[in-house]
Enzyme design. Structure first.
Site, mmCIF file in Angstrom:
data_model
loop_
_atom_site.group_PDB
_atom_site.id
_atom_site.type_symbol
_atom_site.label_atom_id
_atom_site.label_comp_id
_atom_site.label_asym_id
_atom_site.label_seq_id
_atom_site.Cartn_x
_atom_site.Cartn_y
_atom_site.Cartn_z
ATOM 1 N N LYS A 144 0.731 -1.159 0.012
ATOM 2 C CA LYS A 144 0.110 -0.197 -0.002
ATOM 3 C C LYS A 144 0.583 1.299 -0.050
ATOM 4 O O LYS A 144 0.462 2.348 -0.593
ATOM 5 C CB LYS A 144 -1.004 0.286 1.293
ATOM 6 N N GLU A 159 -9.513 6.868 3.062
ATOM 7 C CA GLU A 159 -10.560 5.719 3.682
ATOM 8 C C GLU A 159 -9.845 4.622 4.219
ATOM 9 O O GLU A 159 -8.671 4.301 3.595
ATOM 10 C CB GLU A 159 -11.651 5.343 2.560
ATOM 11 N N SER A 172 1.731 -9.830 -1.094
ATOM 12 C CA SER A 172 1.370 -8.368 -0.981
ATOM 13 C C SER A 172 1.345 -8.030 0.631
ATOM 14 O O SER A 172 1.953 -6.641 0.647
ATOM 15 C CB SER A 172 0.028 -8.172 -1.465
HETATM 16 C C1 LIG Z 1 -5.266 -3.985 1.137
HETATM 17 C C2 LIG Z 1 -4.499 -5.308 0.846
HETATM 18 C C3 LIG Z 1 -4.934 -6.142 -0.255
HETATM 19 C C4 LIG Z 1 -5.956 -5.802 -1.083
HETATM 20 O O1 LIG Z 1 -5.872 -4.750 -1.945
HETATM 21 P P1 LIG Z 1 -5.606 -4.490 -3.563
HETATM 22 O O2 LIG Z 1 -5.927 -3.226 -3.595
HETATM 23 O O3 LIG Z 1 -6.479 -5.414 -4.208
HETATM 24 O O4 LIG Z 1 -4.120 -5.039 -3.442
HETATM 25 C C5 LIG Z 1 -4.006 -7.266 -0.284
HETATM 26 N N1 LIG Z 1 -3.033 -7.869 0.319
HETATM 27 C C6 LIG Z 1 -2.733 -6.731 1.296
HETATM 28 C C7 LIG Z 1 -1.650 -7.328 2.302
HETATM 29 C C8 LIG Z 1 -3.514 -5.721 1.774
HETATM 30 O O5 LIG Z 1 -3.047 -4.770 2.719
#
Ligand SMILES: *Cc1c(COP(=O)(O)O)cnc(C)c1O
Length: 411
Positions: A103, A125, A392
Site C-alpha cells: 500500500k 478511507e 502483498s
Molecule cells: C489491502 C490489501 C490487499 C488488497 O488490496 P488490493 O488493492 O486488491 O491489492 C491485499 N493484500 C494486502 C496485504 C493488503 O493490505
C-alpha cells in the site's frame, strides 16, 4: 529508453487504456456529483504532468529506495517448491516494504503528487486500517495534516491500527452511517473532498473509484511488476508461466500484472475471497457471482441482489472484503486476459501455516489466498514451470485473528 520514459510514452498512446473519460472498455468512468468533477479533472491533469516529468520519477525512486526499502526481492521459495514437487515458486516480497505491504507504493506516489498540487491536507478511507496507516505514514513524513475515515465497526475491531494512526499524528474519523464499514468510509471521504478540494488531496487506497484513481493507483503499483519482470529474467532467463495475486480492489494484482499484459505466454490469475461459501453474504468473489453495476464512482462488477441492493460480504482477510472490484480488472476479466478464481477462508488459513512452516514467512491473510492458489497450480504444472506469486503483505497483523480462529487464548 528508461523504464519510466517507456511507461510515460505508453500512457500517451491513444490506444492505451483508460480512454479520456476513464473507461476500460465499458468499465470505469466518473459517476460522481458535479462538485467532485473539478477535483477529478485537476488530479488527472496533475498526474499526467508529473508522470511525464523525469524529476518526479527520480524523487519517487529515491523515496522508494530509502524510505520504503525498494526494490523488494524476488525470492525463490525453495522449501515450498520442494514440498509440493511441482513448478518453481518465486515470491515477490512486498511484505518487506515499510509498513508491511504494497500500500505504501501508492501513498508515496500520491503524497508527492499532493505536494506538487500544493495541498496541505490528506484524507483517506480505510477498512482494516492498512491503507490508513500507510497514508498517515506519508502524511507524517511530508508534514500534511491527515484525517482518515473509518467505519465505526471497523475502528472498534481494529483499535490497534487506530492507535497506530494516532501515534503517526493522524486523526481517525469514525463513520456511523450504513454498515459502518469500508463502503461508508469511502462515501464519507468523497463527501469531505467535495467541499475541501482546494486544500485537500484524497488518497484513495486501491485501483478503484472514479477516474483517474484506477489509473493512478495502478501506475504507482506497477513498480511491483516492472521489478519482478527484470528479476525473473535475471534469475530464470525467461518469463514465468504464470503470475498470481490476490484481488481486493485490485491494486497489488494490477501492479504485478500490468507490465506482463502483452506477454501472452504468461497466464495471469487473480484470486478473490471465497469466504465460507459462494452463497450471498458469505464471500467477496465478485467475478463468480457479481453483476455489472455502478458503485462509488465506477461501473464494474458488484455483488448485489436482484433489486440492486449491495450484498454483504465476508472474508477472513479484511483487505479482500469488499463488494466491488476495480474496473481495469473487470475489462481484462471479460477479455479473458486475466483468469479469476476464488479460494476459501479455510484454504487461505492452511496456506498461511504452510508458508510459515516451509519458508519461515507468515504472509498476510490476503496474500495467503494467492499462496493457496499457487500451491494448487504448482502441483498441476510440474517441475519445469515457473510461478511468480505476489506476497502483498506480511502476516504480523493477522496473528491475533488466526489465534482466535484456532481457539488459542493468551490469558
Ligand atoms: C489491502 C490489501 C490487499 C488488497 O488490496 P488490493 O488493492 O486488491 O491489492 C491485499 N493484500 C494486502 C496485504 C493488503 O493490505
Amino acid at each position: 529508453m528508461s523504464d519510466s520514459s517507456r511507461m510515460a510514452a505508453a500512457m500517451r498512446r491513444p490506444s492505451s487504456l483508460p480512454d479520456r473519460n476513464g473507461y476500460f472498455g465499458e468499465y470505469g468512468g466518473r459517476f460522481v456529483s458535479e462538485s467532485l468533477m473539478e477535483a477529478l479533472y485537476e488530479l488527472e491533469a496533475a498526474f499526467r504532468k508529473a508522470w511525464a516529468d523525469p524529476t518526479y520519477h527520480r524523487e519517487m525512486n529515491e523515496v522508494y529506495r530509502d524510505f520504503v526499502g525498494r526494490a523488494t526481492p524476488l525470492y525463490f521459495a525453495e522449501g515450498l517448491t520442494r514440498k509440493l514437487g511441482g513448478a518453481r515458486i518465486y515470491l515477490k516480497r512486498e511484505d518487506l516494504n515499510h509498513t508491511g505491504a504494497h500500500k505504501i507504493n501508492n501513498t508515496v506516489g500520491q503524497a508527492l503528487l499532493a505536494l506538487r498540487m500544493r495541498k496541505k491536507r490528506l484524507i483517506a478511507e480505510t477498512g482494516a486500517g492498512q491503507h490508513g496507516v500507510a497514508t498517515a505514514t506519508v502524511a507524517a513524513r511530508y508534514g500534511f495534516e491527515c484525517d482518515v475515515y473509518m467505519g465505526s465497526e471497523d475502528a472498534r475491531r481494529q483499535s490497534l491500527n487506530v492507535f497506530r494512526m494516532n501515534l503517526l499524528g493522524a486523526t481517525v474519523k469514525p463513520v456511523d452511517s450504513g454498515t459502518k464499514t469500508l463502503k461508508d468510509a469511502i462515501s464519507e471521504a468523497l463527501r469531505d473532498w467535495s467541499h475541501s478540494v482546494l486544500s485537500t488531496h484524497y488518497v484513495l487506497g486501491t485501483a478503484f473509484g472514479p477516474h483517474p484513481f484506477p489509473l493512478i493507483v495502478r501506475s504507482f503499483q506497477s513498480v511491483i511488476g516492472r521489478e519482478a519482470r527484470k528479476q525473473i529474467l535475471r534469475k530464470e532467463g525467461r518469463l514465468p508461466d504464470a503470475l498470481i495475486a490476490c484481488v481486493g480492489g485490485g491494486s497489488n494484482s494490477m501492479g504485478l500484472f500490468f507490465p506482463f499484459l502483452s506477454d501472452l505466454e504468461c497466464v495471469l490469475y487473480g484470486v478473490e475471497a471465497g469466504g465460507r461459501s459462494l452463497k450471498p453474504g458469505e464471500h467477496a468473489a465478485r467475478f463468480q457471482t457479481g453483476k455489472v453495476g455502478v458503485l462509488q464512482g465506477s461501473r464494474t462488477y458488484v455483488l448485489q441482489d436482484g433489486d440492486g441492493q449491495i450484498e454483504k460480504t465476508h472474508s477472513v482477510s479484511a483487505g479482500l472484503d469488499y463488494s466491488a472490484v476495480g474496473p481495469e480488472l473487470a475489462y481484462y476479466h471479460d477479455s479473458g486476459r486475466i483468469s479469476f478464481v476464488s479460494v476459501s477462508d479455510d484454504e487461505a488459513l492452511e496456506a498461511f501455516e504452510t508458508l510459515g512452516k516451509t519458508e519461515g514467512i507468515l504472509p498476510a491473510l490476503e496474500s495467503s489466498h494467492a499462496i493457496a492458489w499457487a500451491i494448487r497450480k504448482a502441483r498441476d504444472l510440474g517441475p519445469d514451470r515457473v510461478l511468480v506469486v505476489n506476497l502483498s503483505g506480511r502476516g504480523d497483523k493477522d496473528v491475533m485473528e488466526v489465534a482466535r480462529i484456532k481457539g488459542v487464548s493468551f490469558s
